[in-house]
Design a protein around this motif. Structure first.
Motif, PDB file in Angstrom:
ATOM      1  N   LEU A 435      16.193  19.189  -1.233  1.00  0.00           N
ATOM      2  CA  LEU A 435      14.899  18.858  -0.641  1.00  0.00           C
ATOM      3  C   LEU A 435      14.641  17.368  -0.806  1.00  0.00           C
ATOM      4  O   LEU A 435      14.869  16.804  -1.881  1.00  0.00           O
ATOM      5  CB  LEU A 435      13.787  19.657  -1.331  1.00  0.00           C
ATOM      6  CG  LEU A 435      12.334  19.320  -0.962  1.00  0.00           C
ATOM      7  CD1 LEU A 435      12.057  19.700   0.486  1.00  0.00           C
ATOM      8  CD2 LEU A 435      11.368  20.044  -1.902  1.00  0.00           C
ATOM      9  N   SER A 436      14.175  16.724   0.259  1.00  0.00           N
ATOM     10  CA  SER A 436      13.753  15.334   0.173  1.00  0.00           C
ATOM     11  C   SER A 436      12.836  15.023   1.353  1.00  0.00           C
ATOM     12  O   SER A 436      12.837  15.750   2.361  1.00  0.00           O
ATOM     13  CB  SER A 436      14.944  14.373   0.158  1.00  0.00           C
ATOM     14  OG  SER A 436      14.535  13.064  -0.192  1.00  0.00           O
ATOM     15  N   THR A 437      12.073  13.965   1.250  1.00  0.00           N
ATOM     16  CA  THR A 437      11.174  13.551   2.319  1.00  0.00           C
ATOM     17  C   THR A 437      11.142  12.024   2.382  1.00  0.00           C
ATOM     18  O   THR A 437      11.504  11.342   1.426  1.00  0.00           O
ATOM     19  CB  THR A 437       9.735  14.054   2.100  1.00  0.00           C
ATOM     20  OG1 THR A 437       9.173  13.374   0.968  1.00  0.00           O
ATOM     21  CG2 THR A 437       9.689  15.551   1.870  1.00  0.00           C
ATOM     22  N   TYR A 438      10.692  11.508   3.521  1.00  0.00           N
ATOM     23  CA  TYR A 438      10.356  10.082   3.584  1.00  0.00           C
ATOM     24  C   TYR A 438       9.226   9.882   4.591  1.00  0.00           C
ATOM     25  O   TYR A 438       9.094  10.614   5.570  1.00  0.00           O
ATOM     26  CB  TYR A 438      11.573   9.218   3.910  1.00  0.00           C
ATOM     27  CG  TYR A 438      12.269   9.482   5.236  1.00  0.00           C
ATOM     28  CD1 TYR A 438      11.891   8.821   6.401  1.00  0.00           C
ATOM     29  CD2 TYR A 438      13.331  10.380   5.311  1.00  0.00           C
ATOM     30  CE1 TYR A 438      12.552   9.036   7.599  1.00  0.00           C
ATOM     31  CE2 TYR A 438      14.000  10.600   6.498  1.00  0.00           C
ATOM     32  CZ  TYR A 438      13.604   9.928   7.645  1.00  0.00           C
ATOM     33  OH  TYR A 438      14.256  10.156   8.830  1.00  0.00           O
ATOM     34  N   PRO A 439       8.365   8.887   4.361  1.00  0.00           N
ATOM     35  CA  PRO A 439       7.207   8.668   5.226  1.00  0.00           C
ATOM     36  C   PRO A 439       7.550   7.785   6.414  1.00  0.00           C
ATOM     37  O   PRO A 439       8.511   7.008   6.384  1.00  0.00           O
ATOM     38  CB  PRO A 439       6.234   7.943   4.291  1.00  0.00           C
ATOM     39  CG  PRO A 439       7.140   7.123   3.414  1.00  0.00           C
ATOM     40  CD  PRO A 439       8.380   7.983   3.202  1.00  0.00           C
ATOM     41  N   VAL A 440       6.775   7.898   7.471  1.00  0.00           N
ATOM     42  CA  VAL A 440       6.815   6.929   8.566  1.00  0.00           C
ATOM     43  C   VAL A 440       5.729   5.905   8.268  1.00  0.00           C
ATOM     44  O   VAL A 440       4.542   6.246   8.185  1.00  0.00           O
ATOM     45  CB  VAL A 440       6.598   7.602   9.927  1.00  0.00           C
ATOM     46  CG1 VAL A 440       6.557   6.562  11.042  1.00  0.00           C
ATOM     47  CG2 VAL A 440       7.700   8.629  10.193  1.00  0.00           C
ATOM     48  N   LEU A 441       6.140   4.657   8.092  1.00  0.00           N
ATOM     49  CA  LEU A 441       5.237   3.610   7.613  1.00  0.00           C
ATOM     50  C   LEU A 441       4.943   2.599   8.708  1.00  0.00           C
ATOM     51  O   LEU A 441       5.823   2.242   9.500  1.00  0.00           O
ATOM     52  CB  LEU A 441       5.849   2.896   6.408  1.00  0.00           C
ATOM     53  CG  LEU A 441       6.167   3.777   5.195  1.00  0.00           C
ATOM     54  CD1 LEU A 441       6.907   2.969   4.134  1.00  0.00           C
ATOM     55  CD2 LEU A 441       4.885   4.365   4.619  1.00  0.00           C
ATOM     56  N   ALA A 442       3.707   2.116   8.740  1.00  0.00           N
ATOM     57  CA  ALA A 442       3.340   1.039   9.654  1.00  0.00           C
ATOM     58  C   ALA A 442       3.979  -0.259   9.189  1.00  0.00           C
ATOM     59  O   ALA A 442       4.210  -0.465   7.996  1.00  0.00           O
ATOM     60  CB  ALA A 442       1.825   0.893   9.703  1.00  0.00           C
ATOM     61  N   SER A 443       4.281  -1.132  10.134  1.00  0.00           N
ATOM     62  CA  SER A 443       4.844  -2.429   9.789  1.00  0.00           C
ATOM     63  C   SER A 443       3.820  -3.255   9.034  1.00  0.00           C
ATOM     64  O   SER A 443       2.668  -3.384   9.447  1.00  0.00           O
ATOM     65  CB  SER A 443       5.272  -3.166  11.061  1.00  0.00           C
ATOM     66  OG  SER A 443       5.589  -4.503  10.783  1.00  0.00           O
ATOM     67  N   ALA A 444       4.240  -3.823   7.911  1.00  0.00           N
ATOM     68  CA  ALA A 444       3.345  -4.691   7.149  1.00  0.00           C
ATOM     69  C   ALA A 444       2.953  -5.907   7.968  1.00  0.00           C
ATOM     70  O   ALA A 444       1.818  -6.384   7.894  1.00  0.00           O
ATOM     71  CB  ALA A 444       4.013  -5.129   5.850  1.00  0.00           C
ATOM     72  N   SER A 445       3.864  -6.420   8.793  1.00  0.00           N
ATOM     73  CA  SER A 445       3.554  -7.595   9.608  1.00  0.00           C
ATOM     74  C   SER A 445       2.532  -7.266  10.685  1.00  0.00           C
ATOM     75  O   SER A 445       1.708  -8.104  11.066  1.00  0.00           O
ATOM     76  CB  SER A 445       4.828  -8.146  10.248  1.00  0.00           C
ATOM     77  OG  SER A 445       5.443  -7.173  11.067  1.00  0.00           O
ATOM     78  N   LEU A 446       2.560  -6.014  11.185  1.00  0.00           N
ATOM     79  CA  LEU A 446       1.562  -5.619  12.171  1.00  0.00           C
ATOM     80  C   LEU A 446       0.198  -5.431  11.544  1.00  0.00           C
ATOM     81  O   LEU A 446      -0.833  -5.569  12.198  1.00  0.00           O
ATOM     82  CB  LEU A 446       1.996  -4.326  12.875  1.00  0.00           C
ATOM     83  CG  LEU A 446       3.223  -4.443  13.773  1.00  0.00           C
ATOM     84  CD1 LEU A 446       3.615  -3.074  14.311  1.00  0.00           C
ATOM     85  CD2 LEU A 446       2.970  -5.396  14.911  1.00  0.00           C
ATOM     86  N   ILE A 447       0.169  -5.103  10.245  1.00  0.00           N
ATOM     87  CA  ILE A 447      -1.102  -4.947   9.547  1.00  0.00           C
ATOM     88  C   ILE A 447      -1.755  -6.296   9.317  1.00  0.00           C
ATOM     89  O   ILE A 447      -2.985  -6.429   9.286  1.00  0.00           O
ATOM     90  CB  ILE A 447      -0.878  -4.236   8.195  1.00  0.00           C
ATOM     91  CG1 ILE A 447      -0.415  -2.814   8.450  1.00  0.00           C
ATOM     92  CG2 ILE A 447      -2.130  -4.234   7.348  1.00  0.00           C
ATOM     93  CD1 ILE A 447       0.009  -2.085   7.200  1.00  0.00           C
TER      94      ILE A 447
END
Length: 455
Positions: A435-447
């Motif tokens: 079992l494992s997971t990973y998030p979909v993250l917004a670009s820090a540069s777009l933030i």
């Protein structure tokens, strides 16, 4: 025996750390006063995004690092096995981060235009005498500040911070560690030097042993870094899980964990015989005391309150999620003040054990188009992070979600998602043995946007 110790004994009480992003501040000074009649008018303003003018470095950490394999130097971290890395979008450059590893995958970085929605992720199945499990993570941007929630320095649990500097100048990294007693003071928390285009590993045990619950703040100057936490656990002499924990960029009053999965199968004994919870939430309010509520999400039912907790400032708190339903597909944590957090879920299939440390997924705005990359063997979960029923476009299909629900919407591959309401995305890899997971993250540069006021 405490619930925490039961959780560790039942499968894997692991944790890791933390992640946060740097925020710029704009100071506007107004001065001047006269006796003449005043004229008021609206000041023209324009929002400027730094993403259109800068490049972004994405880092994949490479093979899972194991502490203590070298008996003559027990604090050394050795990468083991090969990681499978996938990328999407327009790759413009690639370089290995000053490491050549025999039989292992070196860390790597890719430079892309800041305006591009680039995605990369990696996974690795580890099966050695001391480490066993599935570790997946989202490759991410180097930033100046981040938080990692998870891991532990308790007996049998190994937690290793990996810092990658893809830049052309050295990074000086300050590592702040918090545990169930509060901030760790004066234990070598400053001045970790990461040279240009290199990766450095730091054992979490160097900040104090015997702590059950940890969270980590990583601050970099000189050059931004990409930080992850590798965690694995051994009970007696049996390895019972491993995972890589991504960082959270900044504290928030809403944490969305999209793609929750637990699994228990006890055909050799009574179900629940170990007396552990199938999941826990680990939360930290860095600055002030606050109250948090934890809700479970499913594919079609209204969200349900499954826990409440008072958080002391600077103290890491674990909350066992005994009320998390087996059909849960997501978790949302709401708090009165900004917090960081993680959710750990367990897999216990007779003699097979594993765990996943989940990092909050970014919440994207209504109307925003987000590219996703789901690794082979994984599923993409879409969470409606609003209190309204909404339609979402996933590739060429339309998916309708009730308020605060989370549903698996795509298998392996690349797709795009857009919706009528705020949403979050996460990828889950599960096969009844790992079992494992990973998030979909917004670009820090777009933030990183700021407002310019013209005269």
């Amino acid at each position: 025996m405490s619930k925490r110790s039961k959780l560790v004994r039942g499968s894997a009480q692991v944790g890791t750390g933390i992640a946060v992003t740097a925020v710029g501040a704009l100071l506007i000074m107004l001065a001047g006063q006269t006796n003449l009649p005043t004229v008021q008018h609206e000041v023209p303003a324009q929002t400027v995004s730094t993403a259109t003018t800068t490049n972004t470095s994405f880092v994949c950490q490479g093979s899972f690092g194991v502490l203590g394999l070298n008996a003559s130097s027990p604090n050394d971290v050795t990468p083991v096995g090969e990681a499978e890395t996938k990328v999407s979008g327009g790759e413009t450059a690639k370089n290995d981060l000053a490491m050549q590893l025999a039989g292992a995958t070196p860390p790597s970085s890719r430079t892309v235009p800041g305006s591009e929605d680039f995605r990369a992720a990696q996974k690795q199945r580890i099966d050695t005498e001391t480490v066993k499990g599935l570790a997946a993570s989202s490759c991410g941007e180097a930033t100046n500040e981040q938080w990692i929630v998870g891991g532990s320095t308790a007996r049998g649990i190994s937690s290793v911070i990996t810092l990658s500097n893809p830049g052309a100048v050295a990074a000086t990294v300050t590592i702040g560690v918090f545990n169930e007693e509060g901030p760790v003071e004066g234990v070598g928390t400053t001045g970790v030097l990461v040279p240009p285009a290199t990766t450095k590993t730091v054992p979490l045990s160097g900040f104090g042993a015997g702590y059950d619950s940890t969270a980590i703040r990583v601050q970099a100057s000189g050059s931004p870094v990409f930080a992850t936490l590798g965690v694995h656990q051994i009970t007696d002499i049996t390895p019972i899980g491993a995972d890589t924990v991504n960082a959270q960029l900044t504290p928030s009053t809403e944490l969305v964990f999209s793609g929750v999965r637990t699994y228990e199968n006890h055909t050799h004994g009574e179900e629940g015989e170990d007396g552990h919870d199938a999941a826990l939430a680990r939360l930290l309010s860095p600055e002030v005391a606050t109250k948090a509520k934890v809700f479970s999400l499913t594919a079609g039912k209204e969200r349900a309150l499954i826990g409440e907790v008072e958080l002391e400032a600077g103290v890491v708190t674990d909350l066992g999620l005994s009320k998390l339903p087996k059909e849960a597909t997501g978790v949302i944590v709401e708090s009165e003040e900004p917090i960081v957090g993680g959710v750990m879920t367990l897999l216990h299939n007779n003699n097979d054990h594993d765990f996943a440390w989940m990092t909050p997924s970014s919440v994207f705005s209504a109307g925003e188009t987000v590219k996703t990359l789901t690794l082979p063997g994984g599923t993409l979960t879409l969470t409606n992070a609003s209190d309204e029923k909404a339609d979402f476009t996933v590739g060429d299909a339309t998916v309708t979600l009730e308020p605060y629900t989370a549903k698996e919407v795509a298998k392996a591959g690349e797709t795009s998602v857009q919706g009528e309401a705020p949403f979050a995305l996460g990828v889950t890899l599960f096969d009844e043995h790992t079992l494992s997971t990973y998030p979909v993250l917004a670009s820090a540069s777009l933030i990183e946007e700021f407002t310019v006021y013209t005269r």
